[in-house]
Design a protein around this motif. Structure first.
Motif, short mmCIF file in Angstrom:
data_model
loop_
_atom_site.label_atom_id
_atom_site.label_comp_id
_atom_site.label_asym_id
_atom_site.label_seq_id
_atom_site.Cartn_x
_atom_site.Cartn_y
_atom_site.Cartn_z
N GLU A 147 0.82 -1.21 0.00
CA GLU A 147 0.00 0.00 0.00
C GLU A 147 0.85 1.26 0.00
O GLU A 147 0.49 2.28 -0.61
N TYR A 148 2.01 1.22 0.66
CA TYR A 148 2.91 2.37 0.67
C TYR A 148 3.56 2.57 -0.70
O TYR A 148 3.75 3.71 -1.14
N ILE A 149 3.89 1.47 -1.35
CA ILE A 149 4.48 1.56 -2.69
C ILE A 149 3.48 2.16 -3.66
O ILE A 149 3.82 3.04 -4.47
N VAL A 150 2.22 1.71 -3.59
CA VAL A 150 1.17 2.24 -4.47
C VAL A 150 0.95 3.72 -4.19
O VAL A 150 0.89 4.55 -5.12
N HIS A 151 0.86 4.08 -2.91
CA HIS A 151 0.62 5.47 -2.52
C HIS A 151 1.75 6.37 -3.02
O HIS A 151 1.51 7.42 -3.64
N HIS A 152 2.99 5.99 -2.76
CA HIS A 152 4.13 6.82 -3.14
C HIS A 152 4.29 6.88 -4.66
O HIS A 152 4.69 7.92 -5.20
N SER A 153 4.00 5.77 -5.33
CA SER A 153 4.15 5.74 -6.79
C SER A 153 3.13 6.66 -7.45
O SER A 153 3.47 7.45 -8.34
N LEU A 154 1.87 6.56 -7.01
CA LEU A 154 0.83 7.44 -7.56
C LEU A 154 1.15 8.90 -7.29
O LEU A 154 1.04 9.75 -8.18
N SER A 155 1.54 9.19 -6.05
CA SER A 155 1.85 10.57 -5.67
C SER A 155 3.04 11.08 -6.47
O SER A 155 3.02 12.21 -6.98
N TYR A 173 -1.07 20.53 -5.27
CA TYR A 173 -0.87 21.08 -3.92
C TYR A 173 -2.07 20.82 -3.01
O TYR A 173 -1.91 20.65 -1.80
N MET A 174 -3.27 20.78 -3.59
CA MET A 174 -4.44 20.43 -2.77
C MET A 174 -4.29 19.04 -2.18
O MET A 174 -4.58 18.81 -0.99
N VAL A 175 -3.84 18.10 -3.00
CA VAL A 175 -3.67 16.73 -2.53
C VAL A 175 -2.52 16.65 -1.53
O VAL A 175 -2.60 15.92 -0.53
N LEU A 176 -1.46 17.42 -1.75
CA LEU A 176 -0.30 17.37 -0.87
C LEU A 176 -0.58 17.95 0.52
O LEU A 176 0.18 17.70 1.46
N PHE A 221 -10.47 16.38 0.03
CA PHE A 221 -10.57 15.73 -1.27
C PHE A 221 -11.93 16.04 -1.91
O PHE A 221 -12.02 16.20 -3.14
N ILE A 222 -12.97 16.11 -1.08
CA ILE A 222 -14.29 16.49 -1.61
C ILE A 222 -14.24 17.91 -2.16
O ILE A 222 -14.77 18.20 -3.23
N TYR A 223 -13.57 18.80 -1.41
CA TYR A 223 -13.41 20.19 -1.86
C TYR A 223 -12.64 20.26 -3.17
O TYR A 223 -12.97 21.03 -4.07
N MET A 224 -11.60 19.42 -3.32
CA MET A 224 -10.80 19.42 -4.54
C MET A 224 -11.64 19.02 -5.75
O MET A 224 -11.58 19.67 -6.81
N PHE A 225 -12.44 17.96 -5.60
CA PHE A 225 -13.28 17.53 -6.71
C PHE A 225 -14.36 18.57 -7.03
O PHE A 225 -14.74 18.74 -8.20
N VAL A 249 -5.67 9.89 -9.84
CA VAL A 249 -4.84 9.82 -8.65
C VAL A 249 -5.59 10.20 -7.39
O VAL A 249 -5.57 9.46 -6.40
N PRO A 250 -6.29 11.36 -7.35
CA PRO A 250 -7.05 11.69 -6.13
C PRO A 250 -8.13 10.66 -5.81
O PRO A 250 -8.40 10.39 -4.63
N ALA A 251 -8.75 10.08 -6.86
CA ALA A 251 -9.77 9.06 -6.62
C ALA A 251 -9.17 7.82 -5.97
O ALA A 251 -9.71 7.28 -5.00
N ALA A 252 -8.02 7.36 -6.50
CA ALA A 252 -7.36 6.19 -5.93
C ALA A 252 -6.87 6.46 -4.51
O ALA A 252 -7.07 5.64 -3.60
N LEU A 253 -6.25 7.63 -4.31
CA LEU A 253 -5.78 7.98 -2.97
C LEU A 253 -6.95 8.18 -2.02
O LEU A 253 -6.87 7.84 -0.83
N GLY A 254 -8.05 8.72 -2.54
CA GLY A 254 -9.24 8.91 -1.71
C GLY A 254 -9.81 7.60 -1.20
O GLY A 254 -10.22 7.49 -0.04
N ILE A 255 -9.82 6.58 -2.05
CA ILE A 255 -10.30 5.26 -1.64
C ILE A 255 -9.38 4.68 -0.57
O ILE A 255 -9.85 4.13 0.44
N MET A 256 -8.06 4.83 -0.77
CA MET A 256 -7.11 4.36 0.24
C MET A 256 -7.30 5.11 1.56
O MET A 256 -7.23 4.51 2.63
N ASN A 257 -7.55 6.41 1.45
CA ASN A 257 -7.76 7.21 2.66
C ASN A 257 -9.00 6.76 3.43
O ASN A 257 -9.00 6.74 4.66
#
Length: 278
Positions: A147-155, A173-176, A221-225, A249-257
């Motif tokens: 999960e960390y590899i996926v998160h860091h790779s996407l980011s 920057y919103m995601v960061l 993330f809701i605000y970003m979308f 990317v935000p969608a995938a990270l959002g699911i992980m979050n």
């Protein structure tokens, strides 16, 4: 003590001007920023790692008794904490205070705006993601699983595209901003490692993680979308790869979050239940 000679002062001024010329014309020159900032980010990770080792070895009783892999993780979490504090503060500035991405002061498209500072910040962040991924692969899976590899790779891919193309830096920057939760997560690990799992600090930390995660990784993330929805006519003008990253990317990270948030909620409930029993 004799005062420095005019020749010495002249030499110092000459070196100062040469260093200033190097920084302004190469390190911070627009064509070089994407490359120098990434390399600088990797170098700074090494510096922070060594500083964490030196300071902890001198002032922490817990650090001394840790195993080798625990010391590596201790220092590595020090790097991620410093990066999180830096990039979340810079992200908050660009998203909520800077005029760079404001609709009120610019007539050009927000998805194509960037600056030296915004590019420099993204480059330093990429340097961190590269260094941290290297550490994870080096000691896999001790420092983090898939999960960390996926998160860091996407980011890393999203930040790199935004840096080198100049597109979508606002959304990057919103995601960061979500990195603001990292220091709390790391503090929880430090408290656990130090044998303070039953302390009040551990409980308070859990509550802070819950609140920070809810705001920075769910609501934001809701605000970003919503922002993407309002500026969809501009997002459509991005390159197809950048367009896909803005949504994917935000969608995938959002699911992980959300998955991690469920674990956090269960952990907070369990901790509070134990405190009530005591």
């Amino acid at each position: 003590m004799s005062s420095p000679s005019l020749q010495t002062i002249g030499a110092i001024k000459s070196y100062h001007h040469q260093a200033q010329h190097l920084v302004n014309n190469y390190l911070l020159a627009d064509p070089f920023i994407p490359y120098t900032s990434v390399l600088t980010g990797i170098f700074l990770c090494k510096v922070v790692y060594d500083l964490c080792h030196f300071i902890s070895n001198s002032h922490s009783k817990t650090y001394i008794i840790l195993t080798k892999i625990q010391r590596i993780e201790w220092n590595n979490r020090g790097i991620s904490t410093v990066h999180a504090l830096f990039i979340s503060a810079l992200s908050l500035y660009f998203v909520f205070w800077s005029d760079l991405f404001s609709d009120r002061w610019h007539n050009d498209l927000v998805v194509f705006r960037s600056s030296r500072l915004s590019s420099l910040g993204l480059g330093l962040s990429i340097g961190y993601f590269i260094a941290d991924l290297g550490m994870i692969f080096w000691k896999y899976p001790a420092l983090g699983g898939l999960e960390y590899i996926v998160h860091h790779s996407l980011s890393g891919v999203a930040v790199a595209y935004s840096l080198f193309s100049g597109e979508g830096q606002l959304y990057t920057y919103m995601v960061l901003i979500s990195e603001i939760t990292t220091p709390e997560i790391n503090l929880r690990w430090y408290l656990d490692t130090a044998g303070m799992k039953k302390s009040m600090a551990y409980v308070v930390n859990g509550v802070f993680i819950f609140l920070a995660w809810l705001v920075a990784r769910i609501l934001l993330f809701i605000y970003m979308f919503f922002h993407v929805y309002l500026h969809y006519n501009q997002v459509m003008r991005m390159h197809i790869f950048g367009y896909a990253l803005v949504f994917g990317v935000p969608a995938a990270l959002g699911i992980m979050n959300l998955i991690w948030f469920g674990k956090i909620v269960r952990g907070v409930k369990k901790t509070l239940a134990k405190r009530c029993e005591c």
